[in-house]
Design an enzyme around this catalytic site. Sequence first.
Site, short mmCIF file in Angstrom:
data_model
loop_
_atom_site.label_atom_id
_atom_site.label_comp_id
_atom_site.label_asym_id
_atom_site.label_seq_id
_atom_site.Cartn_x
_atom_site.Cartn_y
_atom_site.Cartn_z
N TYR A 3 73.88 23.63 41.42
CA TYR A 3 72.93 24.69 41.11
C TYR A 3 72.19 25.16 42.37
CZ TYR A 3 73.84 22.87 36.43
OH TYR A 3 74.45 22.44 35.28
N GLU B 80 68.29 23.89 32.54
CA GLU B 80 67.67 22.58 32.68
C GLU B 80 68.76 21.59 33.01
OE1 GLU B 80 67.45 21.16 28.04
OE2 GLU B 80 65.86 22.43 28.83
#
Length: 179
Positions: free
Chosen positions: A138, A126
Amino acid sequence: MSAVPDEPAVRLRPMVVEDLPEVMALERRLFPHDAWPEQFFLDELDHTQGERATRRYWVLTEPVADDPRTDERLLGYVGMMCVLPLADVQTIAVAPEAQGRGLGTRLLRLVVDTAAVWGAEQVLLEVRADNDGAQALYTREGFTHIHTRRRYYPDGTDALIMQKPLTDLNAPSSASQLR
């Protein structure tokens, strides 16, 4: 202990309790609205021991010559939880003065590679919706946004849930037996 490629002076090693003062200082600098309490790290480190360990935490350090109190400086840290078939990036941080050297990428790849060795089918994480730099990292590393947790963080910021498959998630697997 191993050196990070292309950074021969940078050392990667398992996080230990003695690292927590520096880890906590960096945690508070980087995450002022939602820093983990020290007890969270202590609890996580408890899960890194023994045959049934479900966590791994590492620190990146570099040697220092100008500080008589220590021989190394913390550059970053990362933590992983792996309860098959899933692995989760629990935390990842790189000191602002060390950013731009590829250290975040190296830490993230360490988690992904370790999760694969442990047999995980996917890695989840997250990230704050307002953390564009982390989201870019990411995405470059193959993670995709799969869900948003509205107002997840204490200051009301959303959390983006991101996923990186390590196997064909449509193929029969141990997770299929859970359905």
